[in-house]
Write an enzyme that holds these catalytic residues in place. Structure first.
Site, PDB file in Angstrom:
ATOM      1  N   HIS A   1      11.548 -78.137  32.633  1.00  0.00           N
ATOM      2  CA  HIS A   1      10.409 -78.302  31.717  1.00  0.00           C
ATOM      3  C   HIS A   1       9.533 -79.449  32.173  1.00  0.00           C
ATOM      4  O   HIS A   1      10.004 -80.391  32.804  1.00  0.00           O
ATOM      5  CB  HIS A   1      10.886 -78.530  30.276  1.00  0.00           C
ATOM      6  CG  HIS A   1      11.804 -79.698  30.118  1.00  0.00           C
ATOM      7  ND1 HIS A   1      13.139 -79.639  30.428  1.00  0.00           N
ATOM      8  CD2 HIS A   1      11.573 -80.966  29.695  1.00  0.00           C
ATOM      9  CE1 HIS A   1      13.705 -80.807  30.200  1.00  0.00           C
ATOM     10  NE2 HIS A   1      12.768 -81.644  29.771  1.00  0.00           N
TER      11      HIS A   1
ATOM     12  N   HIS B   1       6.709 -82.254  30.716  1.00  0.00           N
ATOM     13  CA  HIS B   1       6.124 -82.909  29.550  1.00  0.00           C
ATOM     14  C   HIS B   1       4.631 -83.139  29.793  1.00  0.00           C
ATOM     15  O   HIS B   1       4.249 -83.673  30.839  1.00  0.00           O
ATOM     16  CB  HIS B   1       6.746 -84.297  29.333  1.00  0.00           C
ATOM     17  CG  HIS B   1       8.206 -84.323  29.058  1.00  0.00           C
ATOM     18  ND1 HIS B   1       8.724 -84.594  27.809  1.00  0.00           N
ATOM     19  CD2 HIS B   1       9.290 -84.144  29.864  1.00  0.00           C
ATOM     20  CE1 HIS B   1      10.050 -84.591  27.862  1.00  0.00           C
ATOM     21  NE2 HIS B   1      10.420 -84.319  29.107  1.00  0.00           N
TER      22      HIS B   1
HETATM   23  P1  AMP Z   1      14.047 -84.379  28.971  1.00  0.00           P
HETATM   24  O1  AMP Z   1      14.556 -85.747  28.594  1.00  0.00           O
HETATM   25  O2  AMP Z   1      13.033 -84.421  30.077  1.00  0.00           O
HETATM   26  O3  AMP Z   1      15.183 -83.413  29.235  1.00  0.00           O
HETATM   27  O4  AMP Z   1      13.245 -83.890  27.712  1.00  0.00           O
HETATM   28  C1  AMP Z   1      13.770 -83.044  26.746  1.00  0.00           C
HETATM   29  C2  AMP Z   1      12.795 -83.049  25.590  1.00  0.00           C
HETATM   30  O5  AMP Z   1      13.078 -81.932  24.773  1.00  0.00           O
HETATM   31  C3  AMP Z   1      12.878 -84.300  24.688  1.00  0.00           C
HETATM   32  O6  AMP Z   1      11.607 -84.951  24.677  1.00  0.00           O
HETATM   33  C4  AMP Z   1      13.246 -83.716  23.317  1.00  0.00           C
HETATM   34  O7  AMP Z   1      12.581 -84.390  22.258  1.00  0.00           O
HETATM   35  C5  AMP Z   1      12.786 -82.287  23.448  1.00  0.00           C
HETATM   36  N1  AMP Z   1      13.483 -81.310  22.612  1.00  0.00           N
HETATM   37  C6  AMP Z   1      14.819 -81.156  22.465  1.00  0.00           C
HETATM   38  N2  AMP Z   1      15.093 -80.133  21.636  1.00  0.00           N
HETATM   39  C7  AMP Z   1      13.900 -79.620  21.252  1.00  0.00           C
HETATM   40  C8  AMP Z   1      13.512 -78.544  20.400  1.00  0.00           C
HETATM   41  N3  AMP Z   1      14.410 -77.778  19.755  1.00  0.00           N
HETATM   42  N4  AMP Z   1      12.184 -78.304  20.231  1.00  0.00           N
HETATM   43  C9  AMP Z   1      11.270 -79.080  20.855  1.00  0.00           C
HETATM   44  N5  AMP Z   1      11.569 -80.097  21.682  1.00  0.00           N
HETATM   45  C10 AMP Z   1      12.870 -80.377  21.878  1.00  0.00           C
END
Ligand code: AMP
Length: 138
Positions: free
Chosen positions: A98, A100
């Protein structure tokens, strides 16, 4: 076990969606660093940048640009951070590729002040409508 993002793709858990096409999906981060913080994922569950075939990487890149333009148009930030973590050591918490998109306003200190629980579901829904309407809805 399927990742939390695969469960969103499959409709098993909700997300405030911004944009969707055959290979990618964009939705608001539930723990945003700033207003409009969006995640763009590939629907296929692959852990990191290193695992994506070139066409899928390009598809995510196209969606990131498309969503970033909609965020600029809808929210008028002064800039955007594109952040992409690979592996636990980098801070990756969801092992499903993913990107951001983090809108930034002058002096917001958004990344250093990033803390949980700063937005309600209602605010997320309103934001999703505002941004997704710039790309024709979901
Ligand atoms: P990373 O640290 O790059 O793996 O980012 C994962 C991101 O996913 C974090 O910013 C979380 O806040 C976000 N996240 C986790 N679960 C969900 C969800 N169900 N819906 C939307 N965002 C999420």
């Amino acid at each position: 076990m399927a990742s939390i993002f695969t469960r969103i793709v499959n409709g098993e858990i909700p997300a405030t969606k911004i944009y969707e096409d055959a290979q990618t999906l964009a939705f608001l981060d539930v723990n945003p660093a700033s207003r409009g913080h969006t995640l763009v994922i590939c629907k296929q569950e692959l852990p990191t940048l290193l695992d994506l075939p070139p066409d899928l990487l390009a598809a995510v890149g196209n969606s990131v640009q498309r969503v970033a333009r909609a965020i600029m148009d809808a929210l008028h930030p002064d800039g955007l951070n594109i952040v992409q973590n690979n592996g636990v050591a980098s801070g990756q918490t969801v092992p499903h590729y993913h990107v951001h998109i983090i809108p930034r306003w002058e002096g917001d200190h958004a990344l250093s002040h990033w803390k949980p629980g700063s937005i309600t579901s209602e605010e997320l829904r309103e934001l999703a409508v505002t941004i997704s309407s710039r790309i024709g809805g979901v």
